[in-house]
Write a protein that holds these residues in place. Structure first.
Motif, PDB file in Angstrom:
ATOM      1  N   SER A 120       0.816  -1.217   0.000  1.00  0.00           N
ATOM      2  CA  SER A 120       0.000   0.000   0.000  1.00  0.00           C
ATOM      3  C   SER A 120       0.849   1.266   0.000  1.00  0.00           C
ATOM      4  O   SER A 120       0.368   2.328  -0.339  1.00  0.00           O
ATOM      5  CB  SER A 120      -0.955   0.012   1.196  1.00  0.00           C
ATOM      6  N   LEU A 139       1.895   7.098  -0.145  1.00  0.00           N
ATOM      7  CA  LEU A 139       0.763   6.248   0.247  1.00  0.00           C
ATOM      8  C   LEU A 139      -0.142   6.023  -0.947  1.00  0.00           C
ATOM      9  O   LEU A 139      -0.414   6.956  -1.701  1.00  0.00           O
ATOM     10  CB  LEU A 139      -0.056   6.923   1.351  1.00  0.00           C
ATOM     11  N   GLU A 140      -0.633   4.799  -1.100  1.00  0.00           N
ATOM     12  CA  GLU A 140      -1.523   4.447  -2.212  1.00  0.00           C
ATOM     13  C   GLU A 140      -0.980   4.961  -3.545  1.00  0.00           C
ATOM     14  O   GLU A 140      -1.691   5.626  -4.290  1.00  0.00           O
ATOM     15  CB  GLU A 140      -2.924   5.041  -2.002  1.00  0.00           C
ATOM     16  N   PHE A 155      -0.542   3.764  -6.338  1.00  0.00           N
ATOM     17  CA  PHE A 155      -1.237   3.347  -7.560  1.00  0.00           C
ATOM     18  C   PHE A 155      -2.750   3.444  -7.401  1.00  0.00           C
ATOM     19  O   PHE A 155      -3.503   2.924  -8.208  1.00  0.00           O
ATOM     20  CB  PHE A 155      -0.818   1.909  -7.917  1.00  0.00           C
ATOM     21  N   GLY A 156      -3.197   4.120  -6.331  1.00  0.00           N
ATOM     22  CA  GLY A 156      -4.630   4.240  -6.079  1.00  0.00           C
ATOM     23  C   GLY A 156      -5.189   5.550  -6.603  1.00  0.00           C
ATOM     24  O   GLY A 156      -4.521   6.270  -7.357  1.00  0.00           O
ATOM     25  N   SER A 157      -6.408   5.842  -6.184  1.00  0.00           N
ATOM     26  CA  SER A 157      -7.060   7.038  -6.718  1.00  0.00           C
ATOM     27  C   SER A 157      -6.659   8.283  -5.938  1.00  0.00           C
ATOM     28  O   SER A 157      -6.870   9.394  -6.388  1.00  0.00           O
ATOM     29  CB  SER A 157      -8.577   6.855  -6.660  1.00  0.00           C
ATOM     30  N   ALA A 158      -6.086   8.122  -4.749  1.00  0.00           N
ATOM     31  CA  ALA A 158      -5.720   9.286  -3.957  1.00  0.00           C
ATOM     32  C   ALA A 158      -4.305   9.129  -3.408  1.00  0.00           C
ATOM     33  O   ALA A 158      -4.098   8.966  -2.220  1.00  0.00           O
ATOM     34  CB  ALA A 158      -6.724   9.470  -2.812  1.00  0.00           C
ATOM     35  N   SER A 170      -0.810  10.022  -1.939  1.00  0.00           N
ATOM     36  CA  SER A 170      -0.211  11.176  -1.264  1.00  0.00           C
ATOM     37  C   SER A 170       1.235  10.855  -0.917  1.00  0.00           C
ATOM     38  O   SER A 170       1.640   9.702  -0.836  1.00  0.00           O
ATOM     39  CB  SER A 170      -1.020  11.577  -0.035  1.00  0.00           C
ATOM     40  N   MET A 208       4.727  11.888   1.468  1.00  0.00           N
ATOM     41  CA  MET A 208       5.197  12.507   2.709  1.00  0.00           C
ATOM     42  C   MET A 208       6.706  12.498   2.736  1.00  0.00           C
ATOM     43  O   MET A 208       7.324  11.529   2.279  1.00  0.00           O
ATOM     44  CB  MET A 208       4.671  11.731   3.896  1.00  0.00           C
ATOM     45  N   GLU A 240       3.631  17.120   3.360  1.00  0.00           N
ATOM     46  CA  GLU A 240       2.638  16.187   2.838  1.00  0.00           C
ATOM     47  C   GLU A 240       2.086  16.764   1.548  1.00  0.00           C
ATOM     48  O   GLU A 240       1.552  17.867   1.527  1.00  0.00           O
ATOM     49  CB  GLU A 240       1.533  16.001   3.878  1.00  0.00           C
ATOM     50  N   PHE A 270      -0.470  16.201  -1.749  1.00  0.00           N
ATOM     51  CA  PHE A 270      -1.549  15.424  -2.347  1.00  0.00           C
ATOM     52  C   PHE A 270      -1.741  15.941  -3.753  1.00  0.00           C
ATOM     53  O   PHE A 270      -1.858  17.147  -3.956  1.00  0.00           O
ATOM     54  CB  PHE A 270      -2.850  15.555  -1.542  1.00  0.00           C
ATOM     55  N   ALA A 314      -7.053  14.398   0.461  1.00  0.00           N
ATOM     56  CA  ALA A 314      -7.157  13.026  -0.049  1.00  0.00           C
ATOM     57  C   ALA A 314      -8.588  12.511   0.107  1.00  0.00           C
ATOM     58  O   ALA A 314      -9.152  11.937  -0.828  1.00  0.00           O
ATOM     59  CB  ALA A 314      -6.184  12.114   0.684  1.00  0.00           C
ATOM     60  N   SER A 322     -10.847  14.145  -2.319  1.00  0.00           N
ATOM     61  CA  SER A 322     -10.652  13.646  -3.680  1.00  0.00           C
ATOM     62  C   SER A 322     -11.315  12.279  -3.863  1.00  0.00           C
ATOM     63  O   SER A 322     -11.932  12.008  -4.895  1.00  0.00           O
ATOM     64  CB  SER A 322      -9.152  13.579  -3.960  1.00  0.00           C
ATOM     65  N   ILE A 323     -11.203  11.424  -2.830  1.00  0.00           N
ATOM     66  CA  ILE A 323     -11.841  10.096  -2.911  1.00  0.00           C
ATOM     67  C   ILE A 323     -13.356  10.265  -2.992  1.00  0.00           C
ATOM     68  O   ILE A 323     -14.027   9.633  -3.801  1.00  0.00           O
ATOM     69  CB  ILE A 323     -11.465   9.222  -1.693  1.00  0.00           C
ATOM     70  N   GLN A 351     -11.857   0.083  -4.593  1.00  0.00           N
ATOM     71  CA  GLN A 351     -10.544   0.674  -4.346  1.00  0.00           C
ATOM     72  C   GLN A 351     -10.711   2.015  -3.619  1.00  0.00           C
ATOM     73  O   GLN A 351     -10.011   2.306  -2.653  1.00  0.00           O
ATOM     74  CB  GLN A 351      -9.800   0.867  -5.665  1.00  0.00           C
ATOM     75  N   ASP A 352     -11.691   2.806  -4.074  1.00  0.00           N
ATOM     76  CA  ASP A 352     -11.955   4.096  -3.435  1.00  0.00           C
ATOM     77  C   ASP A 352     -12.466   3.909  -2.009  1.00  0.00           C
ATOM     78  O   ASP A 352     -12.069   4.631  -1.096  1.00  0.00           O
ATOM     79  CB  ASP A 352     -12.997   4.894  -4.232  1.00  0.00           C
TER      80      ASP A 352
END
Lengths: 706, 140
Positions: free
Chosen positions: A506, A531-532, A534-537, A539, A541, A575, A577, B33, B36-37, B90-91
């Motif tokens: 993750s 963090l994440e 390869f995900g949609s959000a 971020s 640090m 941080e 995003f 974040a 956005s999700i 995933q979201d």
């Protein structure tokens, strides 16, 4: 299926034949016959009850079978009745019969059983199932002829409605069944048997507009048309001391129309073909040669064997040397890559696949890529001219050679790259790259000790890939890099040591510090964590320490107004995003040491402008405007960003009763800049900075206006 | 219309949820974040809504969604519904993780997930499907 039907019909003949003399001789008004159980090597029938009422020529026949089991399939409550039943010496005939299984709607059936000649050895059964509507002559026809040397059955269909037959199928749970009443079959299937049992089968069938589905709808097909030509011959196997039979078979199928969803794959027919030949011995189905021709993908050669009764695959050899990557990706690979970086690609090139499966285990898989290109539809990356030979073996370590001619990741150019990939087995693959080098702009990226393994479901961590590597970046010019990234041009070089980088499913974490050399100083990035990623959000640090940045180079890069000197920047709890800062504690301060400290009037204006529009004009009104540059002894500025607001401060060691000291004067002429506004909206600050650097890019116009 | 219902639902969800055992958890917490999700889920909701109504997709007990009855989707569309479900999950997973993290208590993720799981079902419209306590599907 045909064989079972024929067996069942053959059985009916036997019953009717046994019944025949009784019918002919009995002149009684009614007759009832029942039996508990009839067993045969391949069938078992329970609860047989046959009644005959009325008197010739208008007899009425009723037959009920409680349970019929043929080769493991069971039918319950099979009824047959016939209102116009005729019996003569050499034939019995039913002109209006109805067949139904349990509660199904009755099928209109007619039949004629004749035993011409003096002996009863030769019998002929002619059964017809009419379509519910449509032209006469359409429907199902079964012709069965038994003689002393065996029997022969032919099933002929002329637009035979699938629905008529489907309701007679034995139902078992989770079965994949025809799901609609549409669909027709035309063609013929012929089964010939001698005294040793069935000897050959020929079938030429065309299925049109058929649908099937399991209960969940995850395995389903619609509007399917298929033509099948199949034949099978019984063979005598030479096993010493015993007489054993096997079968030789061959089949060709063509799929011109329809669609199939087989979770997660979806196929629409494009004239795909399958042809195969082989043998069937002792329930082991051997596929000697098989060829699957998939439109837009290519040809796949298959051979192998499976346990026919257990439906398990023993061995399989798959050889597909020349597949089209575009079709292979879009039809087969893509559905398995949902939610990954490779879920929306434009692909081209050729792929070869060779797979060997023995005794239920994958032994080898060779993948061969030729001139492959992968292009992300979102433009995030593109890789061109990929050539690879990737051998995988069940347990042995193998070496793959992958070359990528070129491409880009984000805006950075890639390649040419050679990837010496080591693969540690096939069934639980792991990947290693001991060392590889890739040119990056005018520098070089070195990757060392890369390893990746796939982790199953474990306590406390999600299943998926885990990987790690370390590396090194030899100097690349900031000028080229910033141009490639399309950002503010900068001078200097970027180089650094990349310590251990890990991905735990993750988060990507950099253990140790990343070191960059820019603006003649050093930048140390540590506690870096994505963090994440390869995900949609995603971020990011980090903590950042910049030391001894050359202000001349830095301010030159950003059109801020020239400054000379050295600067340290400390950023904690940064941080980001979507690549925008959402939180940090940052402090800028003059570096320790002895160096020339000058600040241009434009830079002073820029700094003042950050505090608001009014401050910039003040200097213009004072005598100071005659000087181009000033001396300073120290510069300091801090910002604590929280919830979109930057809380500002100045030189920490020089607190002021009101405001904060940003530039402390020194030398001649000296200048002091004081900030009064402590809280500023971060977006506002950014847009002011943007305006300043944009305006300074056109200095002449700016001065004229003032 | 659909997105305003979704917004209202999400707002109710976020403002009314008392987190059992963790009274100090701020489930309303808003970080870029999380925003956005939520935006991404809100945009997708319009696409998912007809499948909730038709019973193709149902709410699972663990705060996710799943294909309940693929037969309610035309054959050619089943693959893309698979994709929608995967993206939504995933979201949702990221949302639960982010809320826990923004509260500086990543270990609360499981509780946040189960609370959301219950509330999604409570806020589901009549006719939509959800997984009951035994894991079977029930129609609201």
């Amino acid at each position: 299926m045909n064989e079972k039907w024929l067996l069942m019909m053959k059985f009916l003949i036997r019953i009717l034949a046994a019944f025949f003399p009784a019918v002919v001789s009995a002149q009684a008004a009614s007759l009832a016959l029942s039996a508990e159980d009839i067993r045969g090597p391949r069938f078992n029938i329970n609860g047989i009850r046959i009644t005959l009422t009325g008197a010739p020529p208008s007899l009425s026949l009723g037959m009920k079978l409680t349970e019929v089991a043929i080769q493991g399939k069971t039918w319950h409550n099979l009824h047959f009745s016939c209102d116009r039943f005729h019996a003569a010496r050499d034939a019995i005939r039913c002109d209006k019969g109805a067949l139904r299984l349990a509660e199904s709607t009755p099928l209109p059936v007619t039949f004629r059983l004749s035993a011409p000649g003096r002996t009863s050895d030769v019998k002929t059964l002619d059964v017809r199932i009419r379509n519910s509507a449509g032209k006469t002559g359409e429907g199902w026809k079964l012709l069965l002829r038994t003689g002393r040397a065996g029997w022969e059955g032919t099933l002929t269909a002329a637009n035979g409605e699938v629905a008529r037959i489907v309701q007679l199928l034995p139902v078992s749970e989770n079965a994949i069944l025809p799901s609609s009443t549409k669909g027709k079959i035309s063609g013929a299937a012929k089964l010939r048997a001698d005294l040793d049992g069935p000897a050959d089968i020929d079938a030429h069938l065309a299925v049109e507009g058929v649908a099937f589905s399991d209960a969940s709808g995850l395995h389903a097909g619609e509007n399917i048309s298929i033509t099948v030509d199949a034949e099978a011959r019984r063979t005598l196997r030479r096993i010493p001391g015993q007489k054993a039979h096997g079968w030789e078979w061959q089949a060709d199928a063509h799929w011109p129309q329809g669609e199939v969803f087989w979770q997660p794959l979806y196929f629409a027919a494009r004239g795909d073909r399958f042809s195969a030949r082989g043998e069937l011995d002792d329930n082991i189905l051997h596929l000697r040669t098989g060829k699957l021709s998939l439109a837009e993908i290519g040809e796949i050669d298959l051979s192998g064997s499976m346990d026919w009764s257990a439906r398990t695959l023993h061995d399989l050899d798959l050889d597909a040397p020349d597949l089209q990557m575009a079709g292979l990706y879009s039809q087969i690979v893509k559905p398995f890559l949902v939610n990954t970086s490779f879920s929306a690609l434009k692909t081209a090139g050729q792929a070869g696949v060779k797979w060997r499966f023995r005794n239920g285990v994958s032994e080898m898989l060779d993948v061969d890529l030729r001139g492959i290109s992968l292009e992300d539809e979102g433009g995030r990356f593109a890789l061109h001219d990929i050539n690879a030979r990737i051998p995988l073996r069940a347990t042995a370590l193998t070496h793959a050679a992958i070359t990528i001619r070129g491409g880009h990741i984000s805006r950075l150019p890639v390649g040419p790259v050679h990837i010496p990939l080591e693969i540690t087995g096939l069934n639980e693959p792991g990947f290693r790259i001991p060392r590889m080098e890739a040119p990056l702009m005018d520098g070089r990226l070195t990757l060392e000790n890369f390893s990746a393994i796939r982790q199953g479901q474990a306590q406390g961590s999600p299943p998926g890939w885990r990987w790690q590597f370390s590396g090194d970046l030899s100097p690349i010019s900031m000028e080229q890099l910033t141009r490639a990234l399309g950002i503010q041009p900068m001078n200097g070089t970027l180089s650094g040591k990349i310590p251990r980088v890990t991905f735990d499913g993750s988060a990507i974490e950099v253990q140790g510090a990343l070191l960059f050399n820019v603006f003649d100083g050093t930048v140390l990035v540590w506690n870096l964590k994505a963090l994440e990623p390869f995900g949609s959000a995603p971020s990011l640090m980090a903590d950042v320490d910049m030391r001894n940045l050359d202000l001349d180079l830095l301010t030159g890069a950003f059109s801020f107004g020239n400054m000379e000197g050295r600067m340290d920047v400390v950023v904690r709890d940064l941080e980001l995003f979507d690549w925008k800062p959402v939180k940090f504690n940052a402090r800028l301060m003059s570096s320790r040491g002895d160096y020339r400290r000058r600040i241009s009037q434009r830079a002073v204006q820029s700094i003042s402008s950050l505090g608001g529009v009014g401050a910039a004009a003040a200097i213009q009104r004072s005598f100071l405007r005659v000087f181009d540059e000033f001396g300073y002894s120290q510069i300091g500025w801090s910002c604590r960003l929280r919830n979109g607001v930057c809380d500002m401060g100045g030189i920490e060691s020089e607190p002021l009763p009101h405001g904060y000291l940003i530039v402390k004067g020194g030398g001649i002429p000296a200048i002091t800049v004081i900030g009064y506004n402590r809280r500023v909206d971060w977006q506002e600050l950014i847009s002011r900075l943007q305006r300043i650097t944009d305006a300074n890019a056109r200095p002449v116009l700016q001065q004229d206006r003032q | 219309m659909v997105s305003s219902i979704f917004r209202a639902a999400l707002l109710m969800l976020l403002s009314l949820v008392p987190l059992a055992g963790y009274t100090q958890a701020n489930i309303e917490i808003d970080t870029p974040a999380i925003a956005s999700i939520k935006r991404s889920m809100q945009q997708r909701h319009g696409q998912l809504e007809p499948y909730y109504s038709s019973g193709a997709i149902g709410f699972t007990r663990d705060g996710l969604i799943a294909m309940r009855d693929a037969n309610a989707v035309p054959l050619a569309g089943r693959q893309s519904v698979n994709g929608l479900i995967a993206a939504e999950n995933q979201d949702r997973n990221a949302l639960y993780r982010e809320i826990a993290r923004a509260n500086s208590h990543p270990e609360w993720e499981a509780d946040i997930r189960s609370t959301f799981g219950q509330r999604w079902i409570e806020l589901a419209r009549g006719g939509w499907w959800y997984q009951d306590g035994n894991g079977g599907w029930a129609k609201k």
